[in-house]
Design a protein around this motif. Structure first.
Motif, short mmCIF file in Angstrom:
data_model
loop_
_atom_site.label_atom_id
_atom_site.label_comp_id
_atom_site.label_asym_id
_atom_site.label_seq_id
_atom_site.Cartn_x
_atom_site.Cartn_y
_atom_site.Cartn_z
N UNK A 292 44.09 68.72 61.30
CA UNK A 292 45.03 67.72 61.59
C UNK A 292 45.04 66.53 60.64
N UNK A 293 43.85 66.11 60.31
CA UNK A 293 43.42 65.02 59.51
C UNK A 293 44.06 65.26 58.12
N UNK A 294 43.69 66.53 57.68
CA UNK A 294 44.11 66.82 56.26
C UNK A 294 45.75 67.01 56.10
N UNK A 295 46.27 67.37 57.29
CA UNK A 295 47.91 67.69 56.95
C UNK A 295 48.45 66.46 57.22
N UNK A 296 48.05 65.60 58.12
CA UNK A 296 48.67 64.12 58.38
C UNK A 296 48.51 63.43 57.01
N UNK A 297 47.34 63.53 56.29
CA UNK A 297 47.29 62.88 55.11
C UNK A 297 48.26 63.46 53.89
#
Length: 140
Positions: free
Chosen positions: A125-130
């Motif tokens: 989630x964090x990688x794709x939100x970034x």
């Protein structure tokens, strides 16, 4: 999962149709495997390295975002974070040491953090939100 699917489709670099690729710098095989499987379920490719030198030898064009374990087999990953920051490549700091903000170099304080043992899904989630934020800002 729908939000993650939408984000993963928006994340490819250079406005192409390929799925995004995540560079994972991690020396713990089970953590790397969990992250790899989580990203694969989202149709996101990964490239895993378990040495700092291997991470530094990767081509910037070969990945879209990096997930960095700060302590990789006893070697700190700050040179990788420095390189990525200087090149404008997004990265996430992933470490059990993240809770100790004194361990994070001040000039990397704005990098998103994934505190171990967060679930691999949180890392995805964090990688794709970034990537989505970068995509929406118009940065290639």
């Amino acid at each position: 999962m729908k939000d993650l699917d939408r984000i993963s489709r928006a994340g490819g670099s250079q406005n192409d149709e390929r799925s995004p690729c995540v560079l994972i710098v991690e020396d713990e095989p089970f953590i790397a495997l969990d992250l790899e499987q989580t990203f694969a379920a989202l149709k996101v490719s990964v490239h895993i390295v378990n040495r700092i030198g291997d991470a530094l030898s990767c081509s910037l064009d070969s990945f879209d975002v990096a997930v960095l374990d700060i302590d990789v087999d006893g070697e700190e990953a700050w040179p990788v974070a420095d390189w990525l920051k200087a090149e404008g490549k997004p990265y996430i700091i992933s470490s059990g040491l993240c809770a100790d903000h004194g361990r994070v170099a001040p000039h990397h304080g704005d990098a998103p953090r994934l505190a171990k043992p967060d679930a691999p899904r949180r890392g995805a989630e964090l990688a794709l939100q970034t990537l989505e934020a970068r995509h929406n800002s118009g940065i290639a």
